[in-house]
Design an enzyme around this catalytic site. Structure first.
Site, PDB file in Angstrom:
ATOM      1  CE1 TYR A 125      -3.665   2.462   0.895  1.00 39.84           C
ATOM      2  CE2 TYR A 125      -1.781   3.603   1.953  1.00 39.84           C
ATOM      3  CZ  TYR A 125      -3.125   3.718   1.514  1.00 39.84           C
ATOM      4  OH  TYR A 125      -3.996   4.882   1.344  1.00 39.84           O
ATOM      5  CD  GLU A 154      -5.786   4.475  -1.158  1.00 44.46           C
ATOM      6  OE1 GLU A 154      -5.995   4.722  -0.145  1.00 44.46           O
ATOM      7  OE2 GLU A 154      -6.509   3.936  -1.991  1.00 44.46           O
TER       8      GLU A 154
END
Ligand code: GDP
Ligand code: MN
Length: 362
Positions: A101, A189
């Site tokens: 992530y 993101e």
């Protein structure tokens, strides 16, 4: 304003962040052709502005162009989180070894961007934060200082990567900050950033642009030659026909409202034109409400309604629609079902739009 995954990946690619080879398709046949061109197994991903598509059945695989076509057909008939799937991203399927992530958002309490990375990618970061917060590494960024290679390396060092992946991941983190900063993002993101047999890739992309900054982010809001003139008011206008567009502005003024623009979308505007029109109008920093005034002739109100429903994702000002003419009943029913305010009478619609522009201004 949220960008679709495929739009986010276009931006990533421009900044040198590696993304899987692929293209976006609007029909099963197109998906088949893209799969043929890629010549590998593919992943097909429903383009909706909602996370968790994987779990909801919006991410599927196919090992042949024929299968890609049938999977695309299935995805294109789906509704995901209330949104109809209009486009499918068809990409080479990667052999994923690890999912990481990486995300940057604004910490409102600190008033600074915060960079977060975790070796536990692919799942919701909120989930990781709850279950095992020690697995998330964070760093605040001072926007006046910037984000440098040593900072990226420091962040990546907790991920337990081999030296080759470590270098590539650090480089992606550096470039992700450039995207975040130069695109005036509220969120940038990559989840997951994958370590695959084929290399390191951004397998997903989520970018949210600060709407107050849209006026300087015109990469998204080019209208394809639609006549558009920017004005100073707070009521965005989308109208079919130049004459009606002029009288819409006059009517708003007469009733005490201030139009934010002139925009004529012409006849027969489908969802693509409507999307561009909505983006263009919503990008005006003063717009508080969008008034869509359609006089159906050759243009069918039901078709415009479908265009609006498909195009309004991620657009935040409320919509007020006026439909009069061809297929107005169908158009009105479609919009009312979706909770959008629609009137037949132009004066009534204009008054409603003015009211909303004032409500929002307070
Ligand atoms: P989201 O669920 O909406 O966040 O969609 P993602 O694009 O993140 O995809 C969800 C999951 O699908 C990823 O976490 C991966 O596990 C899987 N996935 C996506 N692309 C590929 C791929 O190319 N190969 C493989 N094996 N899995 C993939
Ligand atoms: Mn994802």
């Amino acid at each position: 304003m949220n960008l679709y995954e495929y739009q986010g990946k276009e931006i990533f690619a421009r900044y040198g962040i590696p993304v899987p080879r692929g293209e976006v398709a609007s029909s099963p046949e197109e998906a088949r052709r893209i799969a043929e061109k890629l010549g590998t197994s593919v992943v097909l991903k429903a383009q909706v502005l909602a996370g968790g598509r994987g779990k909801a059945g919006g991410v599927k695989f196919a090992s042949s162009p024929g299968e890609a076509e049938s999977v695309a057909k299935e995805l294109l008939s789906m509704k995901l989180k209330g949104f109809k799937v209009e486009k499918v991203l068809v990409e080479q399927k990667l052999s994923i070894r690890r999912e990481i992530y990486a995300g940057i958002t604004v910490d409102r309490a600190e008033g600074k961007p915060i960079f977060m990375v975790s070796g536990e990618g692919g799942v919701d970061i909120e989930e990781v934060a709850e279950r095992s917060p020690e697995k998330i590494f964070t760093r605040y960024i001072d926007p006046f200082v910037g984000f440098y290679p040593y900072m990226a390396r420091e962040l990546a060092s907790g991920l337990g990567l081999d030296s080759e992946s470590f270098k590539k991941v650090s480089d992606v983190l550096l470039k992700l900050y450039r995207v975040f900063s130069e695109k005036d993002a509220q969120l940038a993101e990559i989840n997951p950033l994958v370590i695959a047999d084929e290399g390191v890739f951004a397998a997903d992309a989520k970018i949210v642009i600060d709407e107050d900054a849209l006026f300087r982010q015109d990469f998204e809001v080019k209208t394809r030659g639609l006549p558009y003139v920017e004005l100073d008011g707070s009521i965005g206008c989308i109208v079919n026909g130049a004459g009606l567009a002029m009288s819409t502005m006059d009517t708003l003024k007469h009733l005490g409202g201030e139009p934010a623009n002139f925009l004529d979308i012409g006849g027969g505007a489908g969802s693509d034109v409507m999307r561009e029109a909505l983006l263009k109008v919503a990008a005006h920093p003063k717009v508080r409400v969008i008034f869509i005034n359609i006089l159906g002739g050759i243009t069918r109100c039901d078709e415009i309604a479908r265009g609006i429903l498909a195009a309004r994702q991620g657009i935040s000002p409320p919509l007020v629609v006026r439909f009069r003419g061809t297929n107005e009943e169908e158009g009105i029913a479609l919009l009312r079902d979706a909770g959008i305010e629609v009137e037949r009478d132009m004066i009534a619609a204009a008054k409603l739009a003015i009211e909303k522009s004032k409500e929002a201004a307070r």
